[in-house]
Design a protein around this motif. Structure first.
Motif, PDB file in Angstrom:
ATOM      1  N   ALA A 167       0.813  -1.221   0.000  1.00  0.00           N
ATOM      2  CA  ALA A 167       0.000   0.000   0.000  1.00  0.00           C
ATOM      3  C   ALA A 167       0.845   1.268   0.000  1.00  0.00           C
ATOM      4  CB  ALA A 167      -0.917   0.006   1.220  1.00  0.00           C
ATOM      5  N   ALA A 168       2.148   1.129   0.146  1.00  0.00           N
ATOM      6  CA  ALA A 168       3.027   2.306   0.218  1.00  0.00           C
ATOM      7  C   ALA A 168       2.928   3.145  -1.045  1.00  0.00           C
ATOM      8  CB  ALA A 168       4.469   1.852   0.429  1.00  0.00           C
ATOM      9  N   GLY A 169       2.800   4.454  -0.855  1.00  0.00           N
ATOM     10  CA  GLY A 169       2.748   5.372  -1.983  1.00  0.00           C
ATOM     11  C   GLY A 169       1.386   5.509  -2.623  1.00  0.00           C
ATOM     12  N   THR A 170       0.369   4.820  -2.092  1.00  0.00           N
ATOM     13  CA  THR A 170      -0.994   4.905  -2.623  1.00  0.00           C
ATOM     14  C   THR A 170      -1.892   5.606  -1.605  1.00  0.00           C
ATOM     15  OG1 THR A 170      -1.895   2.857  -1.657  1.00  0.00           O
ATOM     16  CG2 THR A 170      -0.572   2.646  -3.667  1.00  0.00           C
ATOM     17  N   GLY A 171      -3.147   5.812  -1.977  1.00  0.00           N
ATOM     18  CA  GLY A 171      -4.128   6.372  -1.052  1.00  0.00           C
ATOM     19  C   GLY A 171      -5.008   5.297  -0.453  1.00  0.00           C
ATOM     20  N   TYR A 172      -4.505   4.059  -0.438  1.00  0.00           N
ATOM     21  CA  TYR A 172      -5.312   2.926   0.015  1.00  0.00           C
ATOM     22  C   TYR A 172      -5.669   3.023   1.494  1.00  0.00           C
ATOM     23  CZ  TYR A 172      -6.421  -1.902   1.338  1.00  0.00           C
ATOM     24  OH  TYR A 172      -7.015  -3.024   1.850  1.00  0.00           O
ATOM     25  N   ASP A 173      -4.698   3.320   2.336  1.00  0.00           N
ATOM     26  CA  ASP A 173      -4.904   3.336   3.784  1.00  0.00           C
ATOM     27  C   ASP A 173      -5.772   4.529   4.186  1.00  0.00           C
ATOM     28  OD1 ASP A 173      -4.820   3.116   6.512  1.00  0.00           O
ATOM     29  OD2 ASP A 173      -2.653   3.372   6.701  1.00  0.00           O
ATOM     30  N   ALA A 195      -9.402  16.200   2.881  1.00  0.00           N
ATOM     31  CA  ALA A 195      -8.371  16.267   1.838  1.00  0.00           C
ATOM     32  C   ALA A 195      -8.034  14.878   1.297  1.00  0.00           C
ATOM     33  CB  ALA A 195      -7.115  16.942   2.393  1.00  0.00           C
ATOM     34  N   ARG A 196      -7.978  13.887   2.197  1.00  0.00           N
ATOM     35  CA  ARG A 196      -7.665  12.518   1.770  1.00  0.00           C
ATOM     36  C   ARG A 196      -8.779  11.954   0.890  1.00  0.00           C
ATOM     37  NH1 ARG A 196      -4.482   9.483   5.247  1.00  0.00           N
ATOM     38  NH2 ARG A 196      -5.062   7.694   3.948  1.00  0.00           N
ATOM     39  N   ILE A 197     -10.032  12.236   1.257  1.00  0.00           N
ATOM     40  CA  ILE A 197     -11.169  11.760   0.465  1.00  0.00           C
ATOM     41  C   ILE A 197     -11.153  12.393  -0.922  1.00  0.00           C
ATOM     42  CG2 ILE A 197     -13.688  11.765   0.270  1.00  0.00           C
ATOM     43  CD1 ILE A 197     -13.795  11.560   3.324  1.00  0.00           C
ATOM     44  N   GLU A 198     -10.900  13.690  -0.984  1.00  0.00           N
ATOM     45  CA  GLU A 198     -10.848  14.377  -2.273  1.00  0.00           C
ATOM     46  C   GLU A 198      -9.757  13.794  -3.162  1.00  0.00           C
ATOM     47  OE1 GLU A 198     -12.351  18.927  -1.529  1.00  0.00           O
ATOM     48  OE2 GLU A 198     -10.325  18.420  -0.837  1.00  0.00           O
ATOM     49  N   GLN A 199      -8.609  13.541  -2.569  1.00  0.00           N
ATOM     50  CA  GLN A 199      -7.480  13.033  -3.344  1.00  0.00           C
ATOM     51  C   GLN A 199      -7.727  11.619  -3.849  1.00  0.00           C
ATOM     52  OE1 GLN A 199      -3.825  12.561  -1.120  1.00  0.00           O
ATOM     53  NE2 GLN A 199      -2.571  12.860  -2.941  1.00  0.00           N
ATOM     54  N   LYS A 200      -8.298  10.782  -2.989  1.00  0.00           N
ATOM     55  CA  LYS A 200      -8.486   9.381  -3.366  1.00  0.00           C
ATOM     56  C   LYS A 200      -9.578   9.205  -4.408  1.00  0.00           C
ATOM     57  CE  LYS A 200      -9.391   4.745  -1.612  1.00  0.00           C
ATOM     58  NZ  LYS A 200      -9.444   3.865  -0.423  1.00  0.00           N
ATOM     59  N   LEU A 245     -18.451   8.734   2.614  1.00  0.00           N
ATOM     60  CA  LEU A 245     -19.137   9.996   2.872  1.00  0.00           C
ATOM     61  C   LEU A 245     -20.196   9.852   3.958  1.00  0.00           C
ATOM     62  CD1 LEU A 245     -19.572  11.409  -0.751  1.00  0.00           C
ATOM     63  CD2 LEU A 245     -18.057  12.286   1.050  1.00  0.00           C
ATOM     64  N   LYS A 246     -20.940   8.763   3.925  1.00  0.00           N
ATOM     65  CA  LYS A 246     -21.984   8.557   4.927  1.00  0.00           C
ATOM     66  C   LYS A 246     -21.387   8.447   6.328  1.00  0.00           C
ATOM     67  CE  LYS A 246     -25.318   6.310   1.858  1.00  0.00           C
ATOM     68  NZ  LYS A 246     -25.994   5.045   1.487  1.00  0.00           N
ATOM     69  N   LEU A 247     -20.295   7.700   6.448  1.00  0.00           N
ATOM     70  CA  LEU A 247     -19.678   7.520   7.761  1.00  0.00           C
ATOM     71  C   LEU A 247     -19.139   8.839   8.290  1.00  0.00           C
ATOM     72  CD1 LEU A 247     -19.107   5.265   9.789  1.00  0.00           C
ATOM     73  CD2 LEU A 247     -16.861   4.987   8.742  1.00  0.00           C
TER      74      LEU A 247
END
Length: 325
Positions: free
Chosen positions: A245-251, A264-269, A299-301
């Motif tokens: 998962a390194a270098g991705t937006g997976y986590d 910001a993380r949601i927008e990017q992913k 988004l719901k959570l």
């Protein structure tokens, strides 16, 4: 079916083929009809592109100008190449390279090449693929004919959950099929074997040639499969999972994280733009694990945790109300 009705019906199927919305059953019917004509070759325009040719063939279908005598038409590649000039052959060869792996040869294929950095690919069903440098992913512009992709190289897959439509990845001599899960695939240097590591869910692996010596392998979470002369399933270490998962937006595991950073993380992913009076959430902090979850659930959570009402319009998400004391 009367000739006029058949012509109208085939014109409808042709338009669906052009738009990428044709179903598997309709595609089979269209291909059977398309292959029933004579071997006659159309007059090619000198600078005609594959897309322009498709439009011209569609117009011919609408006007009923296809030859009426029965016979076997050549496959599409020979049909086009026979009268094409050098410029056309160059462009068509590129189109053919992208499309030849598909079960439906008239489906438009999207090809994503990762350069020197990790490349994110958003698929039509909402799945996200993180391609490692040098990897290539091919997938149909529409999943109307099935969720099937082809991978060369290595990548991390976050597959959108859909129990009615399996997701199949073709890599080397093997296929990996899932309903909705996250896993990492690396094609071996010999272009035949692969390594697969499952992070969530489970993955069914089989050979393309259905070789009985391999059978079917079910790989469970925190396991990895190594194919080859002696296939082996082994336990996946925490260090390996982290490296995939390194270098991705997976986590997307947040622990007392400022609200602004979560947004910001949601927008990017997910490639969305979240708008609203975001300053009212400045004091909010968020704790939850949303790894391997789609945009809707995420988004719901997030919004329910602070009483936000949200509305999504394509790639724009509007936040209203809520907040923290």
């Amino acid at each position: 079916m009367p000739a006029n009705n058949q012509a109208d019906h085939m014109a409808i199927l042709a338009r669906k083929w052009m738009d990428g919305t044709i179903t598997a059953g309709e595609m089979a019917e269209f291909e059977q009809w398309y292959a029933s004509f004579d071997d006659a070759e159309p007059e090619m325009l000198q600078d005609e592109t594959p897309e322009a040719l498709r439009e011209r063939l569609y117009d011919s279908i609408q006007r009923g100008e296809f030859p009426a005598e029965k016979g076997k038409m050549r496959n599409l590649y020979r049909y086009l190449a026979g009268a094409a000039c050098v410029a056309f052959l160059t462009s068509f060869s590129f189109w053919w390279t992208q499309n030849r792996f598909s079960t439906f040869p008239f489906t438009r294929i999207v090809m994503v090449d990762a350069g020197a950095e990790i490349e994110k690919a958003m698929l039509p069903d909402g799945s996200i693929i993180w391609l490692r440098p040098g990897a290539t992913l091919k997938y149909p512009a529409s999943f109307s004919g099935g969720r099937r992709v082809s991978l060369s190289g290595e990548g991390l897959f976050e597959v959108a959950k859909d129990s009615l439509h399996p997701f199949t990845v073709s890599v080397g001599d093997y296929t990996a099929t899932v309903m909705g899960t996250s896993f990492y695939i690396k094609e071996s240097d010999n272009r035949r074997d692969m390594q697969l590591a499952v992070l969530t869910g489970k993955v069914k692996v089989g050979r393309k040639d259905a070789n009985p010596s391999f059978g079917t392998q079910i790989v469970l979470p925190d396991e990895k499969l190594l194919t080859g002369d002696v296939p082996a399933v082994k336990r996946l270490s925490r260090e390996e999972s982290t490296s995939y998962a390194a270098g991705t937006g997976y986590d997307m595991n947040f622990r007392n994280t400022p609200f602004s950073l979560v947004v910001a993380r949601i927008e990017q992913k997910f490639d969305v733009d979240i708008r609203g009076d975001l300053n009212r959430y400045a004091s909010c902090r968020f704790t939850a694990n949303m790894t391997d979850q789609g945009l809707d659930y995420t988004l719901k959570l997030l919004t329910r945790s602070v009483g936000i009402t949200y509305k999504q319009e394509e790639r724009i998400v509007h936040f209203e109300g809520g907040g923290c004391k």
